[in-house]
Design an enzyme around this catalytic site. Sequence first.
Site, PDB file in Angstrom:
ATOM      1  N   LYS A  42      -0.717  -4.698   4.533  1.00 28.69           N
ATOM      2  CA  LYS A  42      -1.562  -4.431   3.381  1.00 28.69           C
ATOM      3  C   LYS A  42      -2.982  -4.176   3.877  1.00 28.69           C
ATOM      4  CE  LYS A  42      -3.229  -6.055  -0.993  1.00 28.69           C
ATOM      5  NZ  LYS A  42      -3.438  -4.620  -1.305  1.00 28.69           N
ATOM      6  N   GLY A  43      -3.795  -3.522   3.068  1.00 36.15           N
ATOM      7  CA  GLY A  43      -5.149  -3.146   3.486  1.00 36.15           C
ATOM      8  C   GLY A  43      -6.045  -4.341   3.807  1.00 36.15           C
ATOM      9  N   ASN A  66      -0.329  -0.027 -10.472  1.00 40.50           N
ATOM     10  CA  ASN A  66      -0.954  -1.237  -9.933  1.00 40.50           C
ATOM     11  C   ASN A  66      -2.444  -1.064  -9.773  1.00 40.50           C
ATOM     12  OD1 ASN A  66      -2.054  -1.561  -6.947  1.00 40.50           O
ATOM     13  ND2 ASN A  66      -0.527   0.088  -6.892  1.00 40.50           N
ATOM     14  N   ILE A  68      -4.499  -3.676  -7.694  1.00 38.25           N
ATOM     15  CA  ILE A  68      -4.698  -4.930  -6.980  1.00 38.25           C
ATOM     16  C   ILE A  68      -6.172  -5.080  -6.598  1.00 38.25           C
ATOM     17  CG2 ILE A  68      -3.951  -6.314  -4.980  1.00 38.25           C
ATOM     18  CD1 ILE A  68      -1.633  -5.606  -6.885  1.00 38.25           C
ATOM     19  N   LEU A  70      -7.439  -4.212  -3.589  1.00 39.41           N
ATOM     20  CA  LEU A  70      -7.543  -4.519  -2.145  1.00 39.41           C
ATOM     21  C   LEU A  70      -7.843  -5.990  -1.868  1.00 39.41           C
ATOM     22  CD1 LEU A  70      -9.460  -1.374  -0.823  1.00 39.41           C
ATOM     23  CD2 LEU A  70      -7.029  -1.874  -0.617  1.00 39.41           C
ATOM     24  N   CYS A 130      -7.575   4.779  -1.814  1.00 43.00           N
ATOM     25  CA  CYS A 130      -7.211   3.802  -2.848  1.00 43.00           C
ATOM     26  C   CYS A 130      -7.853   4.183  -4.181  1.00 43.00           C
ATOM     27  CB  CYS A 130      -7.650   2.404  -2.438  1.00 43.00           C
ATOM     28  SG  CYS A 130      -7.105   1.178  -3.634  1.00 43.00           S
ATOM     29  N   GLY A 252       7.552   7.441  -3.683  1.00 40.39           N
ATOM     30  CA  GLY A 252       8.728   7.529  -4.548  1.00 40.39           C
ATOM     31  C   GLY A 252      10.068   7.566  -3.863  1.00 40.39           C
ATOM     32  N   THR A 274       7.449   0.906  -3.325  1.00 37.85           N
ATOM     33  CA  THR A 274       7.932   0.417  -4.622  1.00 37.85           C
ATOM     34  C   THR A 274       9.438   0.155  -4.628  1.00 37.85           C
ATOM     35  OG1 THR A 274       6.117   1.583  -5.698  1.00 37.85           O
ATOM     36  CG2 THR A 274       7.975   0.966  -7.094  1.00 37.85           C
TER      37      THR A 274
END
Length: 316
Positions: A42-43, A66, A68, A70, A130, A252, A274
């Site tokens: 994750k970032g 989403n 989030i 970051l 992002c 996707g 996802t």
Amino acid sequence: MKHLPLKSPLMTASGTSGHSNEMERLQNSSETILSLGAFVTKGITLEPREGHPGFRIVETRAGLLNSIGLQNEGVKHFVQEELPLLRNFDLPVIVNISGSTIKEFGEVAAYLSNSDSSEIISGIEINVSCPNVRQGGVAFGTDPGLVRRIVESVKERVDGRFLVITKLTPNVTDITLPARAAIEGGTDVLSMINTLRGLAINVDTCEPYLGNITGGLSGPAIKTVGLYMVYECFRKIPECNRREIPIIGIGGISNWSDALEYIMAGATAVGVGTAWFVNPDIFQMLYSGIETYIEKDGITVSELIGKAHERGKFSK
Ligand SMILES: Cc1cc2nc3c(=O)[nH]c(=O)nc-3n(C[C@H](O)[C@H](O)[C@H](O)COP(=O)(O)O)c2cc1C
């Protein structure tokens, strides 16, 4: 020229499997790890970020939205507490980084490169895409000049053995412009796509579902968009077409034929996010589907890269 040194073309997509704790729980002998070519974290940012208020995720009819923001504990915590958990991991680790300024991207990269645990890291993925942060994020990714300068600032600060990957946003009219800028800045690899900016409203409360109002759409709804963008870059950018700059196709993918479509459009590897939330066995299913396909015809994944550009020449 640097290649993607992967034993499988399958990678995790950043942000969908944590920084290390979640992956550490998987045994090296697990089917998932055996099916993967790389783990993308994750970032990470220079300072800790709390992320956005909830709700942060909403499932829509055609995909996941989403925001989030970051959330992460900052690069220092990552290096001290999280990265060492990946030391005995049988997978190349790619660290996804973000920043609010050009300088910050370079500083995060330098911190990772100079850390005692830097040998655990194989590459850095620069997230210039992002859609969920006010400073930087997608605003960087839509401006080719900024993309080039961010990539340059990272390349200047990292050990030459690190693979530098630039992750592009689909929130642009022509994806080849930021892609070319990243190549000018010295990127080794391109990855695409990040999420598409979107909105979902709860008609019972008359309010947007997400605390941040807008979010990024992922999942099956965005596959054709990502596929088109990979195709365009492979078609129009000579370095991609000659495979000097490999492309990681993301967006996707939820079955093996989606992954093969990305490869035929020009991707050397693919990232999956996802679909992993939906199906914990996704990576072994993708791996065995691709394996069955190539074994049936005695071809390799490498031979399939960009095949869709040879319409008529390849009978299958
Ligand atoms: C919950 C969530 C968090 C994400 N966090 C990041 C991130 O930190 N950095 C990044 O570059 N992309 C992030 N992404 C984008 C994914 O890596 C990927 O590009 C996108 O979800 C499309 O792939 P998918 O349809 O397979 O999920 C995130 C996506 C989701 C769903």
